[in-house]
Scaffold this motif. Structure first.
Motif, short mmCIF file in Angstrom:
data_model
loop_
_atom_site.label_atom_id
_atom_site.label_comp_id
_atom_site.label_asym_id
_atom_site.label_seq_id
_atom_site.Cartn_x
_atom_site.Cartn_y
_atom_site.Cartn_z
N LEU A 95 0.85 -1.19 0.00
CA LEU A 95 0.00 0.00 0.00
C LEU A 95 0.88 1.24 0.00
O LEU A 95 1.75 1.40 0.87
N THR A 96 0.67 2.10 -0.99
CA THR A 96 1.39 3.37 -1.07
C THR A 96 0.38 4.49 -0.98
O THR A 96 -0.56 4.55 -1.79
N PHE A 97 0.55 5.35 0.01
CA PHE A 97 -0.37 6.46 0.21
C PHE A 97 0.34 7.78 -0.07
O PHE A 97 1.35 8.10 0.55
N PHE A 98 -0.20 8.54 -1.03
CA PHE A 98 0.36 9.83 -1.43
C PHE A 98 -0.47 10.94 -0.78
O PHE A 98 -1.70 10.97 -0.93
N TYR A 99 0.20 11.85 -0.08
CA TYR A 99 -0.51 12.91 0.62
C TYR A 99 0.32 14.18 0.59
O TYR A 99 1.43 14.21 0.05
N GLN A 100 -0.23 15.24 1.18
CA GLN A 100 0.47 16.51 1.32
C GLN A 100 0.60 16.81 2.80
O GLN A 100 -0.39 16.77 3.54
N LYS A 101 1.80 17.14 3.25
CA LYS A 101 2.04 17.33 4.67
C LYS A 101 1.24 18.48 5.25
O LYS A 101 0.92 18.49 6.44
N GLN A 102 0.88 19.47 4.43
CA GLN A 102 0.14 20.62 4.94
C GLN A 102 -1.35 20.32 5.11
O GLN A 102 -2.08 21.13 5.69
N ASP A 103 -1.79 19.17 4.64
CA ASP A 103 -3.21 18.83 4.71
C ASP A 103 -3.48 18.00 5.98
O ASP A 103 -2.98 16.88 6.10
N PRO A 104 -4.26 18.51 6.95
CA PRO A 104 -4.51 17.74 8.18
C PRO A 104 -5.21 16.41 7.91
O PRO A 104 -4.88 15.40 8.55
#
Length: 496
Positions: A95-104
């Motif tokens: 499982l690879t989860f792509f996110y943005q650190k600034q998004d809570p």
């Protein structure tokens, strides 16, 4: 306060903490030589031992971690359904989860993914910041934040979500090794799985009603099974229409057949198709509205399996939804894989579904109305029929399994209502859990972990008739009455 982790992890965690406390206490009491080379060597040995023990302790804690969630809402703990799915993995999943650190929300989802990965070594999770690794995101076809890519063998599933249950559903879809087809019958005016329309209430000359007076206006135009179909597909199953008319046989790849609210009568040939399907070991879910006249040939097929839908409408003056005593509310169920863990469900107009002895089949009444309920023939004349109607619990749904003659083992579920599975009622209370429980049992996956895909609905407050009466008595009678009584006592004492 709850912890996330297995019993062994808890023992390791508390054991390591206790060992560190003991070592700390021992270090305080440790005597070091006062002078010379022995003092320097002792210091080096103590420092080296402390560093080594600290490293080993951190390794043990990392390998056997235990997370505590002290929030009342368990905001930092993945759902029990998602945990059950991950714990039950029997094959490697990446499982690879792509996110943005600034998004809570993205950070919360990334934490949930990491917590889920601790539950089973077969789940390998990578958390990737898309802004810091754009090349990897492009390589995996990820174009937006909060995207989970699940790979199991040669299967790949991609979802855009911050909900750990959606991610768990993606894992279920990725590990499904075979295509399971849920067939929805057409040909008799059934609910359409392409219809996503719904209504929350009907206002007009008949006021708010789901009774017979409103059926001709709203039932066929406003109801459908689109929400059920969407949920089935999110579970990794295939939803497909199947013609059940003209003597055409049910396709052999149908793991289960759903007959939801037929409007036109069955012919003898149609009933023979159903009988042939059950004898081949098929699984059938029948949702029959109270106003539908069941053909004698279809009734004979159901009776052979041990189920007998009866005529009439059930009225329950005790357990009903809000103020409509023909909208049955059910909170007690028989012990059966379908009803495992179910809460309150509602059935907006139901007919009795009785059971009869069957030669080679086991039949179970799934639930019944209250002991004060009764049956009427005309929904518009309920008040006139109520006085003379006998009272007692009335079965509303039944499940059967066994053999018809020398055929293969079949499974059958019959409900005296179809509206509860329609778009207007499917997402509310435990209605979706009931339908999904039936489908899981019919396709013989009742032991598999089940998670209900989220369906967007308007916020509601669900109250039964007895709860409404209790609130009315407390807020309209008891509370104002007590205020008036206390006011009168104060006035009387001052007067005296």
């Amino acid at each position: 306060m709850t912890g996330l982790g297995d019993a062994a992890g808890a023992l390791w965690f508390f054991g390591v903490v206790a060992a560190l406390v003991v070592l700390f206490a021992g270090g305080i009491r440790l005597r070091v030589p006062a002078i010379g080379l022995a003092r320097r060597l002792a210091r080096v040995a103590v420092v080296g031992a402390a560093v080594g023990i600290t490293i080993l302790a951190n390794m043990a804690l990392y390998r056997h971690d235990l997370q505590f969630d002290l929030t009342r809402e368990q905001a930092f703990t993945p759902s029990a359904e998602a945990q059950e799915i991950v714990k039950g993995l029997k094959q490697p999943v990446h499982l690879t989860f792509f996110y943005q650190k600034q998004d809570p929300a993205g950070r919360g989802a990334a934490t949930s993914v990491q917590l889920l990965a601790r539950l089973n070594p077969r789940l390998e999770a990578d958390i990737v910041d898309s802004d810091q690794h754009p090349a990897l995101a492009n390589q995996m076809g990820v174009q937006v934040y909060n995207t989970a890519v699940v790979r199991a063998g040669d299967r790949r599933v991609q979802v855009i979500t911050t909900d750990e249950e959606e991610i768990a559903l993606a894992i279920l879809r990725a590990i499904r090794t075979r295509e399971t087809v849920i067939c929805f019958a057409i040909g008799h005016g059934e609910y359409d799985i392409d219809n996503f329309a719904f209504h929350t209430h009907f206002e007009g000359t008949q006021s708010h009603s789901h009774n017979m007076e409103g059926v001709a206006v709203v039932q066929m135009q406003q109801h459908g099974l689109g929400r059920l179909r969407q949920t089935v597909e999110k579970l990794g199953l295939v939803a497909r229409k199947t013609l059940l008319a003209g003597g055409q046989q049910v396709p052999p790849d149908c793991a289960a057949l759903v007959e939801a609210n037929p409007r036109t009568r069955y012919t003898g040939a149609d009933s023979d198709v159903v009988l042939s399907y059950l004898k081949r070991g098929g699984s059938l879910l029948m949702l029959i509205e109270p106003d539908y006249p069941i053909d004698e040939t279809l009734a004979a097929v159901l009776a052979e399996a041990g189920v007998r839908p009866e005529d009439g409408f059930v009225v329950d003056p005790v357990d009903h939804y809000f103020t409509d005593d023909q909208m049955i509310a059910v909170s007690k169920y028989a012990r059966h894989p379908i009803t495992r863990g179910l809460a309150l469900s509602i059935y907006p107009g139901a007919r009795p579904v009785d059971t009869i002895p069957a030669a080679d089949a086991t039949v179970t009444v799934l639930f019944s109305s209250s002991t004060q309920s009764y049956r009427i023939a005309d929904r518009l004349a309920a008040s006139e029929e109520a006085a003379a109607a006998p009272r007692g619990a009335i079965p509303l749904a039944a499940a059967a399994e066994g053999r018809l003659g020398s055929g293969n083992p079949f499974r059958l579920v019959v409900f005296g209502d179809a509206d509860f599975a329609s778009n207007s009622f499917f997402p509310y209370l435990a209605n979706a859990d009931m339908v999904l429980g039936c489908i899981s049992w019919l396709i013989r996956e009742e032991r598999a972990p089940v998670v209900k895909p989220p369906v967007e609905v308007l916020p509601t407050v669900a109250l039964t008739g007895s709860q409404v009466r209790t609130i009315f008595i407390a807020t309209v009678l008891v509370l104002p009455g007590s205020v008036g009584l206390l006011g009168g006592l104060v006035w009387w004492r001052r007067r005296a």
